[in-house]
Design an enzyme around this catalytic site. Sequence first.
Site, mmCIF file in Angstrom:
data_model
loop_
_atom_site.group_PDB
_atom_site.id
_atom_site.type_symbol
_atom_site.label_atom_id
_atom_site.label_comp_id
_atom_site.label_asym_id
_atom_site.label_seq_id
_atom_site.Cartn_x
_atom_site.Cartn_y
_atom_site.Cartn_z
ATOM 1 N N SER A 141 0.876 -1.181 0.000
ATOM 2 C CA SER A 141 0.000 0.000 0.000
ATOM 3 C C SER A 141 0.902 1.215 0.000
ATOM 4 O O SER A 141 2.036 1.151 0.504
ATOM 5 C CB SER A 141 -0.859 0.010 1.269
ATOM 6 O OG SER A 141 -1.384 1.302 1.497
ATOM 7 N N TYR A 154 -1.488 -1.141 10.255
ATOM 8 C CA TYR A 154 -1.666 -1.398 8.823
ATOM 9 C C TYR A 154 -0.399 -0.995 8.056
ATOM 10 O O TYR A 154 0.100 -1.734 7.204
ATOM 11 C CB TYR A 154 -2.892 -0.626 8.321
ATOM 12 C CG TYR A 154 -3.240 -0.882 6.879
ATOM 13 C CD1 TYR A 154 -3.738 -2.122 6.476
ATOM 14 C CD2 TYR A 154 -3.084 0.105 5.916
ATOM 15 C CE1 TYR A 154 -4.061 -2.365 5.149
ATOM 16 C CE2 TYR A 154 -3.407 -0.122 4.592
ATOM 17 C CZ TYR A 154 -3.898 -1.357 4.202
ATOM 18 O OH TYR A 154 -4.207 -1.601 2.887
ATOM 19 N N LYS A 158 2.109 -3.351 5.803
ATOM 20 C CA LYS A 158 2.332 -3.140 4.369
ATOM 21 C C LYS A 158 3.796 -2.778 4.081
ATOM 22 O O LYS A 158 4.320 -3.070 2.994
ATOM 23 C CB LYS A 158 1.380 -2.067 3.836
ATOM 24 C CG LYS A 158 -0.088 -2.501 3.873
ATOM 25 C CD LYS A 158 -0.340 -3.769 3.078
ATOM 26 C CE LYS A 158 -1.805 -4.155 2.996
ATOM 27 N NZ LYS A 158 -2.031 -5.379 2.221
HETATM 28 P P1 NAP Z 1 -11.763 -6.294 0.183
HETATM 29 O O1 NAP Z 1 -12.794 -5.784 -0.756
HETATM 30 O O2 NAP Z 1 -12.085 -6.390 1.631
HETATM 31 O O3 NAP Z 1 -11.258 -7.709 -0.356
HETATM 32 C C1 NAP Z 1 -10.342 -8.497 0.357
HETATM 33 C C2 NAP Z 1 -10.836 -9.923 0.371
HETATM 34 O O4 NAP Z 1 -9.875 -10.724 1.102
HETATM 35 C C3 NAP Z 1 -12.172 -10.063 1.123
HETATM 36 O O5 NAP Z 1 -13.067 -10.884 0.398
HETATM 37 C C4 NAP Z 1 -11.748 -10.694 2.426
HETATM 38 O O6 NAP Z 1 -12.769 -11.435 3.069
HETATM 39 C C5 NAP Z 1 -10.608 -11.578 1.963
HETATM 40 N N1 NAP Z 1 -9.809 -12.035 3.099
HETATM 41 C C6 NAP Z 1 -9.612 -11.413 4.299
HETATM 42 N N2 NAP Z 1 -8.876 -12.171 5.106
HETATM 43 C C7 NAP Z 1 -8.582 -13.303 4.413
HETATM 44 C C8 NAP Z 1 -7.873 -14.478 4.726
HETATM 45 N N3 NAP Z 1 -7.298 -14.629 5.927
HETATM 46 N N4 NAP Z 1 -7.750 -15.444 3.787
HETATM 47 C C9 NAP Z 1 -8.327 -15.308 2.564
HETATM 48 N N5 NAP Z 1 -9.048 -14.215 2.231
HETATM 49 C C10 NAP Z 1 -9.173 -13.222 3.127
HETATM 50 O O7 NAP Z 1 -10.431 -5.407 0.112
HETATM 51 P P2 NAP Z 1 -9.696 -4.626 -1.079
HETATM 52 O O8 NAP Z 1 -9.864 -3.167 -0.854
HETATM 53 O O9 NAP Z 1 -10.009 -5.224 -2.391
HETATM 54 O O10 NAP Z 1 -8.191 -4.934 -0.664
HETATM 55 C C11 NAP Z 1 -7.419 -5.957 -1.263
HETATM 56 C C12 NAP Z 1 -5.980 -5.724 -0.863
HETATM 57 O O11 NAP Z 1 -5.561 -4.419 -1.286
HETATM 58 C C13 NAP Z 1 -5.721 -5.764 0.656
HETATM 59 O O12 NAP Z 1 -4.485 -6.409 0.896
HETATM 60 C C14 NAP Z 1 -5.621 -4.301 1.037
HETATM 61 O O13 NAP Z 1 -4.819 -4.098 2.176
HETATM 62 C C15 NAP Z 1 -4.966 -3.733 -0.214
HETATM 63 N N6 NAP Z 1 -5.159 -2.300 -0.389
HETATM 64 C C16 NAP Z 1 -6.411 -1.782 -0.498
HETATM 65 C C17 NAP Z 1 -6.557 -0.407 -0.659
HETATM 66 C C18 NAP Z 1 -7.910 0.225 -0.774
HETATM 67 O O14 NAP Z 1 -7.973 1.469 -0.673
HETATM 68 N N7 NAP Z 1 -8.957 -0.517 -0.995
HETATM 69 C C19 NAP Z 1 -5.420 0.425 -0.695
HETATM 70 C C20 NAP Z 1 -4.169 -0.151 -0.596
HETATM 71 C C21 NAP Z 1 -4.042 -1.526 -0.447
HETATM 72 P P3 NAP Z 1 -13.630 -10.687 4.236
HETATM 73 O O15 NAP Z 1 -14.373 -9.570 3.579
HETATM 74 O O16 NAP Z 1 -14.491 -11.800 4.737
HETATM 75 O O17 NAP Z 1 -12.617 -10.181 5.237
#
Ligand code: NAP
Length: 257
Positions: A141, A154, A158
């Site tokens: 991130s 967090y 990251k």
């Molecule tokens: P999201 O919509 O919450 O999708 C993440 C998915 O991973 C969810 O379905 C979640 O399930 C699943 N998950 C959580 N814990 C898990 C585990 N232990 N094993 C397998 N699956 C698991 O999030 P997103 O925004 O797409 O984020 C995806 C990645 O991008 C993350 O690593 C996040 O830190 C990173 N990121 C996101 C942003 C942002 O602004 N969105 C910015 C920078 C980085 P549950 O919903 O049941 O927890």
Amino acid sequence: MRLKNKVTVITGSGSGIGKSSALLFAKEGASVVVNDISIEKGEETASEIRAGGGVAVCIPGDVTNPDSVEKLVADSIAQFGRIDVLFNNAGISGVGALHEIHPSDWDRIMNVNVRGVYLPSKYVLPHMMKQRSGSIINMSSCVAEIGLARRASYAASKGAVLALTKSMQVDYASFNIRINALLPGTILTPFVENYLKTSYADNEAAIESLKKRQLSEQLGLPEDVAAAALFLASDDSKFMMGSPVYIDGGVTFGKNA
Ligand code: NAP
């Protein structure tokens, strides 16, 4: 068809960036193994891909659990015979200044965000080493690079992913395996929508305050990150090794005033 004949495993692809990447990878010709902790969400992504004529299976499981990850990798190999791309995308959010964070929350965030990159990589790498090819994409991130209020756990997780990416790259370069990191800014996914709901009373004001961090007038979309993941997954990025890739609307390197 930039991923024709490639087998890709995407963790956390039942939602958000992972789901968007799974749909795009499939459209580009990949066979996609959809992993998520939620079987329903994982199956939904896989069915959507198959309904569009693509190839996908859902292998649910928790990326922090060695048995579940070992099974994910073994079942992927049994099904497709190889793994060309591993996208370590699953992750969770953590909010709070350091003194506010409960030790169990600290451990949970480190577990999912760091151990959740270590374990799938550990079990996939021997297959890629045997193939003498592969691309691993680790989800970091932009918070790994900038100080952001109330994100201590967090940001630490990251930052660890970014450091791990560079170190892994050195160890596996001689096997023709590339390992790069994605550093998104704010991307509108369920992950961010939940954070907005729990941290702000007024949704519009929350969106405006997020926009102030960046130069772009739009917040990022899952598709913006999926496009960068596709680039790292494909041979288009064959000369990129151990690189951080920023998709952040100017958060990291820009200043509005
Ligand atoms: P999201 O919509 O919450 O999708 C993440 C998915 O991973 C969810 O379905 C979640 O399930 C699943 N998950 C959580 N814990 C898990 C585990 N232990 N094993 C397998 N699956 C698991 O999030 P997103 O925004 O797409 O984020 C995806 C990645 O991008 C993350 O690593 C996040 O830190 C990173 N990121 C996101 C942003 C942002 O602004 N969105 C910015 C920078 C980085 P549950 O919903 O049941 O927890």
